[in-house]
Design a protein around this motif. Sequence first.
Motif, PDB file in Angstrom:
ATOM      1  N   TYR A  84       0.827  -1.203   0.000  1.00  0.00           N
ATOM      2  CA  TYR A  84       0.000   0.000   0.000  1.00  0.00           C
ATOM      3  C   TYR A  84       0.865   1.259   0.000  1.00  0.00           C
ATOM      4  O   TYR A  84       0.621   2.185  -0.768  1.00  0.00           O
ATOM      5  CB  TYR A  84      -0.942   0.007   1.199  1.00  0.00           C
ATOM      6  N   ILE A  85       1.874   1.279   0.859  1.00  0.00           N
ATOM      7  CA  ILE A  85       2.734   2.465   0.947  1.00  0.00           C
ATOM      8  C   ILE A  85       3.490   2.676  -0.362  1.00  0.00           C
ATOM      9  O   ILE A  85       3.702   3.808  -0.784  1.00  0.00           O
ATOM     10  CB  ILE A  85       3.713   2.361   2.137  1.00  0.00           C
ATOM     11  N   GLN A  93      -0.124  11.063  -4.031  1.00  0.00           N
ATOM     12  CA  GLN A  93      -0.405  11.998  -2.944  1.00  0.00           C
ATOM     13  C   GLN A  93       0.868  12.653  -2.414  1.00  0.00           C
ATOM     14  O   GLN A  93       0.808  13.675  -1.743  1.00  0.00           O
ATOM     15  CB  GLN A  93      -1.102  11.277  -1.788  1.00  0.00           C
ATOM     16  N   ARG A  94       2.011  12.068  -2.738  1.00  0.00           N
ATOM     17  CA  ARG A  94       3.276  12.588  -2.207  1.00  0.00           C
ATOM     18  C   ARG A  94       3.531  14.033  -2.627  1.00  0.00           C
ATOM     19  O   ARG A  94       4.125  14.796  -1.882  1.00  0.00           O
ATOM     20  CB  ARG A  94       4.446  11.720  -2.660  1.00  0.00           C
ATOM     21  N   SER A  95       3.084  14.372  -3.821  1.00  0.00           N
ATOM     22  CA  SER A  95       3.350  15.736  -4.300  1.00  0.00           C
ATOM     23  C   SER A  95       2.657  16.789  -3.441  1.00  0.00           C
ATOM     24  O   SER A  95       3.115  17.930  -3.364  1.00  0.00           O
ATOM     25  CB  SER A  95       2.919  15.879  -5.765  1.00  0.00           C
ATOM     26  N   SER A  96       1.569  16.411  -2.775  1.00  0.00           N
ATOM     27  CA  SER A  96       0.867  17.368  -1.919  1.00  0.00           C
ATOM     28  C   SER A  96       1.435  17.382  -0.493  1.00  0.00           C
ATOM     29  O   SER A  96       0.999  18.173   0.333  1.00  0.00           O
ATOM     30  CB  SER A  96      -0.630  17.055  -1.883  1.00  0.00           C
ATOM     31  N   LEU A  97       2.397  16.528  -0.217  1.00  0.00           N
ATOM     32  CA  LEU A  97       2.987  16.454   1.116  1.00  0.00           C
ATOM     33  C   LEU A  97       4.192  17.382   1.227  1.00  0.00           C
ATOM     34  O   LEU A  97       4.881  17.635   0.234  1.00  0.00           O
ATOM     35  CB  LEU A  97       3.434  15.017   1.426  1.00  0.00           C
ATOM     36  N   SER A  98       4.447  17.821   2.438  1.00  0.00           N
ATOM     37  CA  SER A  98       5.659  18.619   2.677  1.00  0.00           C
ATOM     38  C   SER A  98       6.875  17.712   2.514  1.00  0.00           C
ATOM     39  O   SER A  98       6.766  16.485   2.504  1.00  0.00           O
ATOM     40  CB  SER A  98       5.626  19.211   4.095  1.00  0.00           C
ATOM     41  N   LYS A  99       8.039  18.301   2.412  1.00  0.00           N
ATOM     42  CA  LYS A  99       9.275  17.528   2.277  1.00  0.00           C
ATOM     43  C   LYS A  99       9.450  16.604   3.495  1.00  0.00           C
ATOM     44  O   LYS A  99       9.890  15.472   3.367  1.00  0.00           O
ATOM     45  CB  LYS A  99      10.477  18.462   2.141  1.00  0.00           C
ATOM     46  N   GLN A 102       7.089  13.692   3.180  1.00  0.00           N
ATOM     47  CA  GLN A 102       7.597  12.768   2.162  1.00  0.00           C
ATOM     48  C   GLN A 102       8.731  11.915   2.728  1.00  0.00           C
ATOM     49  O   GLN A 102       8.791  10.701   2.487  1.00  0.00           O
ATOM     50  CB  GLN A 102       8.066  13.542   0.934  1.00  0.00           C
ATOM     51  N   ALA A 103       9.614  12.554   3.488  1.00  0.00           N
ATOM     52  CA  ALA A 103      10.726  11.829   4.103  1.00  0.00           C
ATOM     53  C   ALA A 103      10.205  10.816   5.120  1.00  0.00           C
ATOM     54  O   ALA A 103      10.694   9.676   5.180  1.00  0.00           O
ATOM     55  CB  ALA A 103      11.699  12.801   4.760  1.00  0.00           C
ATOM     56  N   ASP A 104       9.201  11.234   5.917  1.00  0.00           N
ATOM     57  CA  ASP A 104       8.627  10.327   6.909  1.00  0.00           C
ATOM     58  C   ASP A 104       7.948   9.137   6.237  1.00  0.00           C
ATOM     59  O   ASP A 104       8.057   7.996   6.708  1.00  0.00           O
ATOM     60  CB  ASP A 104       7.618  11.069   7.797  1.00  0.00           C
ATOM     61  N   LEU A 105       7.268   9.376   5.124  1.00  0.00           N
ATOM     62  CA  LEU A 105       6.615   8.300   4.394  1.00  0.00           C
ATOM     63  C   LEU A 105       7.654   7.339   3.817  1.00  0.00           C
ATOM     64  O   LEU A 105       7.496   6.121   3.872  1.00  0.00           O
ATOM     65  CB  LEU A 105       5.718   8.862   3.290  1.00  0.00           C
ATOM     66  N   ASN A 159       5.324  11.795  10.669  1.00  0.00           N
ATOM     67  CA  ASN A 159       4.106  12.498  10.262  1.00  0.00           C
ATOM     68  C   ASN A 159       3.600  11.865   8.969  1.00  0.00           C
ATOM     69  O   ASN A 159       3.834  12.384   7.878  1.00  0.00           O
ATOM     70  CB  ASN A 159       4.416  13.989  10.079  1.00  0.00           C
ATOM     71  N   VAL A 160       2.924  10.707   9.100  1.00  0.00           N
ATOM     72  CA  VAL A 160       2.435  10.001   7.917  1.00  0.00           C
ATOM     73  C   VAL A 160       0.940  10.243   7.749  1.00  0.00           C
ATOM     74  O   VAL A 160       0.257  10.655   8.677  1.00  0.00           O
ATOM     75  CB  VAL A 160       2.726   8.481   8.005  1.00  0.00           C
ATOM     76  N   MET A 161       0.469   9.971   6.562  1.00  0.00           N
ATOM     77  CA  MET A 161      -0.937  10.187   6.228  1.00  0.00           C
ATOM     78  C   MET A 161      -1.840   9.318   7.116  1.00  0.00           C
ATOM     79  O   MET A 161      -1.442   8.224   7.519  1.00  0.00           O
ATOM     80  CB  MET A 161      -1.172   9.845   4.757  1.00  0.00           C
TER      81      MET A 161
END
Length: 186
Positions: A84-85, A93-99, A102-105, A159-161
């Motif tokens: 899933y990840i 959705q990564r493009s809408s995340l802060s840097k 994105q790093a946390d994900l 800080n993940v979704m």
Amino acid sequence: MQTHLTLTTIFLYFFLTLSTSISAHDQPQPQPQDLVRSSCLHARYPNLCLRTLSTYTGPVKSPLDIAQAALRVSLAHAKRVSKYIGASNVGAQRSSLSKRQQADLSDCKEQIADSVDELRKSLEELQHMRPETFRWQMSNALTWVSAALTDGDTCLDGNVMPDVKKRVTDLARVTSNALYLINRVG
């Protein structure tokens, strides 16, 4: 007199042995569902344990079988979370995340991949138990499952979704139950 005493002793021995074996056969053998229920009773998440293991189709004749089943459930959850990840919908959705998000994900993805490896190694260890190395193998299995739990906690620290967090939390719960059930084997 000596012969009479010996014959009485032999007769008494056979009578007790026969009555013990008959009563043992008269006792209902525990059903797999009973073993699952009694095993899950004191797990951290007993309802989840019961729900995930009651539909398990493999053999469940001993606490070791239950522990292996719980590990298979946990491993399947870990593989699904990992997939899933890494899926394209999460990637989109990564493009809408802060840097930082994105790093946390990305870190979470690595942690869950590690969990998959650790759960796989633990299951392999339990599948090849030998009496002469039992304690060592149990220690390995417990260590790897504990590490898988820590990996999940580390993922949740980031800080993940919310949808990722929900899936990782579910994974942590089934893994916690697996750890408990492995401890019951030892």
